[in-house]
Every structure is written in C-alpha cells, then in structure tokens.
Scaffold this active site. Structure first.
Site, PDB file in Angstrom:
ATOM      1  N   LEU A 251       0.810  -1.220   0.000  1.00 55.35           N
ATOM      2  CA  LEU A 251       0.000   0.000   0.000  1.00 55.35           C
ATOM      3  C   LEU A 251       0.846   1.274   0.000  1.00 55.35           C
ATOM      4  O   LEU A 251       0.580   2.202   0.767  1.00 55.35           O
ATOM      5  CB  LEU A 251      -0.977  -0.016   1.180  1.00 55.35           C
ATOM      6  CG  LEU A 251      -2.032  -1.117   1.107  1.00 55.35           C
ATOM      7  CD1 LEU A 251      -2.920  -1.110   2.344  1.00 55.35           C
ATOM      8  CD2 LEU A 251      -2.892  -0.981  -0.158  1.00 55.35           C
TER       9      LEU A 251
ATOM     10  N   MET B  95       1.376   4.003  -5.258  1.00 59.36           N
ATOM     11  CA  MET B  95       0.889   3.344  -6.483  1.00 59.36           C
ATOM     12  C   MET B  95      -0.140   2.260  -6.154  1.00 59.36           C
ATOM     13  O   MET B  95      -1.194   2.177  -6.789  1.00 59.36           O
ATOM     14  CB  MET B  95       2.050   2.694  -7.252  1.00 59.36           C
ATOM     15  CG  MET B  95       2.953   3.647  -7.979  1.00 59.36           C
ATOM     16  SD  MET B  95       2.185   4.408  -9.417  1.00 59.36           S
ATOM     17  CE  MET B  95       2.194   3.070 -10.606  1.00 59.36           C
TER      18      MET B  95
ATOM     19  N   VAL C 234       4.764  -4.223  -4.480  1.00 56.03           N
ATOM     20  CA  VAL C 234       5.829  -4.006  -3.493  1.00 56.03           C
ATOM     21  C   VAL C 234       7.139  -3.705  -4.222  1.00 56.03           C
ATOM     22  O   VAL C 234       7.237  -3.856  -5.439  1.00 56.03           O
ATOM     23  CB  VAL C 234       6.010  -5.226  -2.559  1.00 56.03           C
ATOM     24  CG1 VAL C 234       4.739  -5.463  -1.764  1.00 56.03           C
ATOM     25  CG2 VAL C 234       6.404  -6.482  -3.334  1.00 56.03           C
TER      26      VAL C 234
ATOM     27  N   SER D   7       2.334   1.852 -15.966  1.00 61.79           N
ATOM     28  CA  SER D   7       2.945   3.178 -16.098  1.00 61.79           C
ATOM     29  C   SER D   7       1.900   4.266 -15.973  1.00 61.79           C
ATOM     30  O   SER D   7       0.773   4.116 -16.412  1.00 61.79           O
ATOM     31  CB  SER D   7       3.639   3.326 -17.440  1.00 61.79           C
ATOM     32  OG  SER D   7       4.138   4.644 -17.561  1.00 61.79           O
ATOM     33  N   GLY D   8       2.314   5.361 -15.379  1.00 59.03           N
ATOM     34  CA  GLY D   8       1.414   6.504 -15.274  1.00 59.03           C
ATOM     35  C   GLY D   8       1.617   7.254 -13.975  1.00 59.03           C
ATOM     36  O   GLY D   8       0.953   8.255 -13.718  1.00 59.03           O
TER      37      GLY D   8
ATOM     38  N   LYS E 135       7.557  -2.693 -20.515  1.00 60.87           N
ATOM     39  CA  LYS E 135       7.555  -1.553 -19.581  1.00 60.87           C
ATOM     40  C   LYS E 135       8.973  -0.999 -19.410  1.00 60.87           C
ATOM     41  O   LYS E 135       9.183   0.217 -19.334  1.00 60.87           O
ATOM     42  CB  LYS E 135       6.990  -1.987 -18.224  1.00 60.87           C
ATOM     43  CG  LYS E 135       7.137  -0.957 -17.097  1.00 60.87           C
ATOM     44  CD  LYS E 135       6.299   0.281 -17.325  1.00 60.87           C
ATOM     45  CE  LYS E 135       6.704   1.488 -16.514  1.00 60.87           C
ATOM     46  NZ  LYS E 135       6.900   1.353 -15.113  1.00 60.87           N
TER      47      LYS E 135
ATOM     48  N   HIS F  76       9.714   1.043 -22.395  1.00 64.22           N
ATOM     49  CA  HIS F  76       8.947   2.284 -22.240  1.00 64.22           C
ATOM     50  C   HIS F  76       9.748   3.265 -21.389  1.00 64.22           C
ATOM     51  O   HIS F  76       9.905   4.441 -21.724  1.00 64.22           O
ATOM     52  CB  HIS F  76       7.589   1.980 -21.582  1.00 64.22           C
ATOM     53  CG  HIS F  76       6.916   3.190 -20.999  1.00 64.22           C
ATOM     54  ND1 HIS F  76       7.290   3.739 -19.787  1.00 64.22           N
ATOM     55  CD2 HIS F  76       5.905   3.976 -21.459  1.00 64.22           C
ATOM     56  CE1 HIS F  76       6.542   4.805 -19.537  1.00 64.22           C
ATOM     57  NE2 HIS F  76       5.693   4.960 -20.531  1.00 64.22           N
ATOM     58  N   ASN F  77      10.284   2.789 -20.284  1.00 62.73           N
ATOM     59  CA  ASN F  77      11.032   3.675 -19.398  1.00 62.73           C
ATOM     60  C   ASN F  77      12.343   4.147 -20.040  1.00 62.73           C
ATOM     61  O   ASN F  77      12.749   5.285 -19.837  1.00 62.73           O
ATOM     62  CB  ASN F  77      11.341   2.966 -18.074  1.00 62.73           C
ATOM     63  CG  ASN F  77      10.124   2.901 -17.173  1.00 62.73           C
ATOM     64  OD1 ASN F  77       8.994   2.997 -17.648  1.00 62.73           O
ATOM     65  ND2 ASN F  77      10.339   2.730 -15.884  1.00 62.73           N
TER      66      ASN F  77
ATOM     67  N   GLU G 133      11.473   6.822 -22.199  1.00 59.97           N
ATOM     68  CA  GLU G 133      11.143   7.972 -21.337  1.00 59.97           C
ATOM     69  C   GLU G 133      12.424   8.732 -20.942  1.00 59.97           C
ATOM     70  O   GLU G 133      12.437   9.972 -20.943  1.00 59.97           O
ATOM     71  CB  GLU G 133      10.413   7.423 -20.106  1.00 59.97           C
ATOM     72  CG  GLU G 133      10.005   8.438 -19.073  1.00 59.97           C
ATOM     73  CD  GLU G 133       9.399   7.731 -17.851  1.00 59.97           C
ATOM     74  OE1 GLU G 133       8.571   6.817 -18.025  1.00 59.97           O
ATOM     75  OE2 GLU G 133       9.783   8.082 -16.725  1.00 59.97           O
TER      76      GLU G 133
HETATM   77  P1  2AM Z   1       5.861  -1.170   3.929  1.00 60.25           P
HETATM   78  O1  2AM Z   1       4.714  -0.225   3.859  1.00 60.25           O
HETATM   79  O2  2AM Z   1       5.746  -2.119   5.037  1.00 60.25           O
HETATM   80  O3  2AM Z   1       7.199  -0.460   3.896  1.00 60.25           O
HETATM   81  C1  2AM Z   1       6.624  -0.041  -1.524  1.00 60.25           C
HETATM   82  O4  2AM Z   1       7.801   0.212  -0.820  1.00 60.25           O
HETATM   83  C2  2AM Z   1       5.855  -1.176  -0.885  1.00 60.25           C
HETATM   84  O5  2AM Z   1       6.716  -2.331  -0.786  1.00 60.25           O
HETATM   85  C3  2AM Z   1       5.339  -0.898   0.508  1.00 60.25           C
HETATM   86  O6  2AM Z   1       4.067  -1.442   0.599  1.00 60.25           O
HETATM   87  C4  2AM Z   1       6.331  -1.606   1.377  1.00 60.25           C
HETATM   88  O7  2AM Z   1       5.809  -2.056   2.617  1.00 60.25           O
HETATM   89  C5  2AM Z   1       6.677  -2.802   0.543  1.00 60.25           C
HETATM   90  N1  2AM Z   1       7.983  -3.362   0.900  1.00 60.25           N
HETATM   91  C6  2AM Z   1       9.188  -2.800   0.726  1.00 60.25           C
HETATM   92  N2  2AM Z   1      10.174  -3.617   1.156  1.00 60.25           N
HETATM   93  C7  2AM Z   1       9.568  -4.719   1.637  1.00 60.25           C
HETATM   94  C8  2AM Z   1      10.031  -5.937   2.207  1.00 60.25           C
HETATM   95  N3  2AM Z   1      11.340  -6.171   2.375  1.00 60.25           N
HETATM   96  N4  2AM Z   1       9.119  -6.861   2.590  1.00 60.25           N
HETATM   97  C9  2AM Z   1       7.815  -6.613   2.419  1.00 60.25           C
HETATM   98  N5  2AM Z   1       7.308  -5.489   1.865  1.00 60.25           N
HETATM   99  C10 2AM Z   1       8.161  -4.559   1.483  1.00 60.25           C
END
Ligand code: 2AM
Length: 490
Positions: free
Chosen positions: A22, A25, A86, A140-141, A194, A197-198, A201
């Site tokens: 969460l 994005m 994530v 993307s966006g 993707k 695409h980047n 970009e």
């Molecule tokens: P978090 O909110 O607990 O940090 C973007 O960074 C997303 O990836 C977030 O939801 C983040 O969770 C998650 N994330 C980043 N590193 C992680 C990890 N090592 N294990 C689990 N979730 C991770």
C-alpha cells in the site's frame, strides 16, 4: 460484482482481487479498482497502512483489510487473484513464497512493480510448475495514472488473462474508446515492454531538457518565455504529457523567493534503474540504442558533483555570444527535438523487435505503441504514427523508414544539424540531439569508417575481414611492405 456468500448466517463479501503493497501506487490502484465497481482485499507488511487506508481515503468503500496472508487468501473469489505492488527484488520473492503456502493450483499472482524481466521469467516458471499462474504487468502513469487510468502491459501465463482482463481493462486509461491495456505475451514480456517504455522515457526527458537548455543559454529566454514555447509546442506534433508538464513546471513560481522554482532545483538527476536495464539489454542483444543510453549517462554525469566542480574550474564555461532570431531558432530547436525523438523511439522499437525474436515473444509492435497513447508517461499523439507504420508494414526494418517518419526527418534535417552545430560551437552539451543525429547519419551512410576498424582488427588480431569486391573471409599480413602484402582467403 460482489459475490455474497452466506455461511452459518454470516454474510461475507468476497473480493475480486487482493492487493499487497500500500505505497502510493498500490493504494491508488486499489481506489481505481474500487471506483470501477470491484471489491479489493488489501494487505501490507506494515499493518498501520491498512488502517490508514480503511479509515482515510478508503473509508466506506468496498475495500477489505487483511492483516495476514491467510486472511487475504480467504477473502478472495476463486481463482484467487493477488496483485503485488511491493518494491522490486527480494520483497516480491518473499511474498510469492508466502502466497504459495495459502494459494491453490489455478490461482493467479500478478506483479505490478518494476521487476526485471528475467526475474519475471523465473517466477512465471516457478508458479506454472506448481500449477498456478503468474503475470508480470508493467504499470505506467505514476501516482495519478494509477488512480485515474494507467497504461498496463501484462505478460506471463496466458491462462490468467481471461480472469484479469475485465478488471485491468476497466481501470486502464482509455483512448478513442480503447483501453491502454492488452495482453503482451509470455513470461517476462510485459515487464520487458515496460522497461523499454522507461528507456524511451529517459531519452524523451533528456531531449526536452536539451531543448530547454538551448533556449535558456542561446536565446536568454526566461522561464515564462519558455513556458509559452512549450505550451505552443504542445498544440502541434510534439503534443505529449512530458511537453505539457514541462510547460507547467516552467510556470511554477517559488513562494519564498518569487523566482521560477525550476531555477532553484538542484541538477543532480536520480534514476531507479530501468533506463540502465534498457541500455544493458540493448548492448546484450546487439541493438544500437545510443540516445537512450545517453539519457542514462547524462544523469550519471549530472550527479558527479566533485568531478563537475573541478572541471568547471579547470575549463570555465564562457557565456555564449550569439545573435539569433528567436522565433527562427525556437522552430529549429523544435524540429531538432522532433527528429531526435523519432530516432530514440526507433531505437526502442528496434530493441523490442530484436527481443521479440530472441525470447520468442511474438510482440505486436503497433499494438504496444497503441497502449502507450494514454495513461503512461510517454503518452503522445505521436504514437499513433508508430501504430500506423506497423499496420502498413508489420515487418518494418526500422521506424525511420516508415513514410511519415522519412518525410519528417528529411524536412527537419537541416535545422537539426544547425542546432547541434551551434550547440557544439558554443560549448553546450546536447548528447541526446547529437547522438540521435549520429545514429541517423550512421544508419544511412553507404560506406562507414568501420572498414578501417576491420582492417585494424585483422592487423593485430588476425580476426579476418570481408571484401566488397569478392566473397570470402580474408587475412592480410598488413605490416609487411606494399609489395609483399598477401590477402589470403581463410
Ligand atoms: P511497507 O509499507 O511495510 O514499507 C513499496 O515500498 C511497498 O513495498 C510498501 O508497501 C512496502 O511495505 C513494501 N515493501 C518494501 N520492502 C519490503 C520488504 N522487504 N518486505 C515486504 N514489503 C516490502
């Protein structure tokens, strides 16, 4: 779209999709799906973010909090669909491992992050071997796109597509009544597309940066004047998201100082790796993508503060003294920018064409250009011309050769050369414009200097060379005097 199940008198609403991760994005994608009538179950490593969403932007909506992976799995309609948003790399593997403990054959895991395509190939195989399906979806966006309609590039297990198509095509950007989301191909193809695409970009941003830099230094334009130029350009063939936001950026005034905010922004450019991956891939597959690579190198140089500081003292920059007709020069820069942009896209699509063969993806290049017309960062009217080019000739060797692009390059050539020459003369770096021009001139020249490179290779390494006047591979004792030189067919 809610499936209401009565179990021992308790009404349970099952979710259409589960989303893990969460950050902005992920959260925006959840809200986008919910806005389109889907129920989403959400999970995050840090549980406070689940509460924040449920009590904040997601309050009163069809969003179900799941505080464990088991809980998430139990909330989903079957086949279960779980989307990962994530951080790319290990977190994706960690969640896959945990999901495999709770999911069943036929269930689907979708990775919507910026994963490296080779990881997606590996993960697709892992899941398919276990009877599950895997989708690597490029999204993307940015934040706004995720909420209001991104461009989505899904690839992986084709069996998963019918189960996710409705959701993904509903939440994607729509252009001319068509969703900017279509099935790309097998295993890592979605993430690959993707990635390219980047890479494009990076080149696009570099080229726009150079146009701004030239107007600033050679015309002495201020932010307001340049804002007007970009707004005007956005009405024509350069019409695109990046040109549009450049205009907005130039118009932003710093509240504290009253100055244009852009002129207070530090010039060390960051990067997250997709431009580098694209350039590395181009090298690996033997595809020339110099303008994309220059976009990456330019960011690297911008961040080399210590070297830059010393070099700026050793080789002081002299303020250009030129007398140009502003309107004429602005138009020349526009033409140089557009011609360079065509070269950058040609390089990106050439990479896609080669990758399609190399990895057996059967990519539909015209369809890919169509997906990028809306939602994503490089969205532009211009992409329709790429779709048209491949519609007319699916086997097009290089985009430069499509009739529309040929005509444009021929028309813009003269201005392009003048702009690059003037920049070079005045000591202003234009690696994007110049590398695109060198690409164009190299690809069209009938007999390059590389005959000498071949001769040198044969001289010191006996690597052999071909001849223009007869077939075969030859080796010559180059160091011997004229009279005794031998060319032996080997
Ligand atoms: P978090 O909110 O607990 O940090 C973007 O960074 C997303 O990836 C977030 O939801 C983040 O969770 C998650 N994330 C980043 N590193 C992680 C990890 N090592 N294990 C689990 N979730 C991770």
């Amino acid at each position: 779209m809610q499936e209401i199940i009565k179990k021992q008198g308790v009404i349970t609403i099952k979710a259409d999709l589960g989303l893990i991760g969460l950050a902005v994005m992920g959260e925006n994608l959840v809200l986008n799906m919910e806005n389109h009538g889907f129920t989403v179950a959400v999970h995050n490593r840090t549980p406070e973010k689940i509460d924040q969403l449920l009590q904040g932007r997601g309050a009163g909506k069809n969003i179900i909090g799941a505080y464990t992976i088991e809980e998430l799995a139990s909330q989903l309609k079957t086949p279960r669909k779980v989307m990962l948003m994530v951080k790319a790399g290990e977190p994706v593997d960690l969640f896959i491992e945990r999901l495999l403990e709770v999911l069943e054959p036929g269930d689907i895991i979708i990775d919507g992050g910026n994963s490296l395509y080779s990881d997606t190939i590996r993960r697709t195989k892992l899941l398919e071997d276990r009877g599950l399906f895997y989708v690597g979806a490029g999204v993307s966006g940015g934040e706004e796109g995720a909420l209001t309609g991104p461009s989505i590039m899904p690839g992986g297990s084709k069996e998963a597509w019918p189960h996710i198509q409705t959701i993904f095509q509903a939440i994607a950007a729509q252009v001319d009544g068509e969703p900017c989301c279509e099935w790309i191909g097998s295993d890592g193809s979605g993430h690959y597309v993707k990635m390219v695409h980047n890479g494009i970009e990076y080149a696009d941003m570099q080229l726009i940066g150079e146009a701004y830099f030239l107007m600033k230094h050679l015309l002495g334009f201020n932010a307001e004047e340049m804002q007007e130029v970009f707004e005007e350009w956005n009405q024509g063939e350069l019409d695109s998201y990046l040109i549009e936001i450049t205009g907005h950026i130039l118009g932003k005034v710093d509240q504290d100082t009253g100055q244009p905010l852009l002129e207070l922004v530090g010039d060390g450019a960051g990067q997250k790796g997709t431009g580098k991956w694209t350039s590395q891939e181009a090298l690996d597959l033997g595809v020339a993508a110099p303008t994309i690579a220059e976009g990456v190198f330019a960011r690297i140089i911008s961040g080399a503060y210590d070297q830059r500081e010393l070099a700026a003292k050793a080789f002081p920059f002299k303020t250009p003294q030129v007398d140009l007709d502003p309107a004429e020069f602005v138009e020349a820069v526009r033409q140089a920018l557009f011609a360079s942009k065509i070269c950058a896209y040609s390089q990106g699509f050439d990479l896609l064409a080669q990758a399609s063969k190399e990895y057996d993806w059967n990519l539909n290049l015209g369809e890919i250009a169509k997906l990028w017309r809306g939602g994503c960062i490089i969205r532009a009217q211009f992409l329709q011309h790429i779709t048209d080019a491949y519609d007319q000739n699916p086997d097009l060797e290089n985009l430069l050769l499509a009739p529309y692009f040929q005509e444009t390059l021929k028309g813009n050539q003269e201005s392009w050369r003048k702009v690059v020459a003037l920049a070079v003369e005045q000591g202003l770096p234009v690696p994007g414009f110049a590398s695109a021009l060198a690409y164009f001139d190299s690809i069209r020249h009938p007999y390059l200097w590389t005959n000498l490179v071949q001769a040198q290779r044969d001289y010191f390494g006996a690597h052999t060379y071909s001849r223009r006047d007869r077939p075969g591979a030859f080796h010559t004792q180059w160091q011997l005097g004229d009279k005794v030189v031998t060319s032996d067919e080997v």
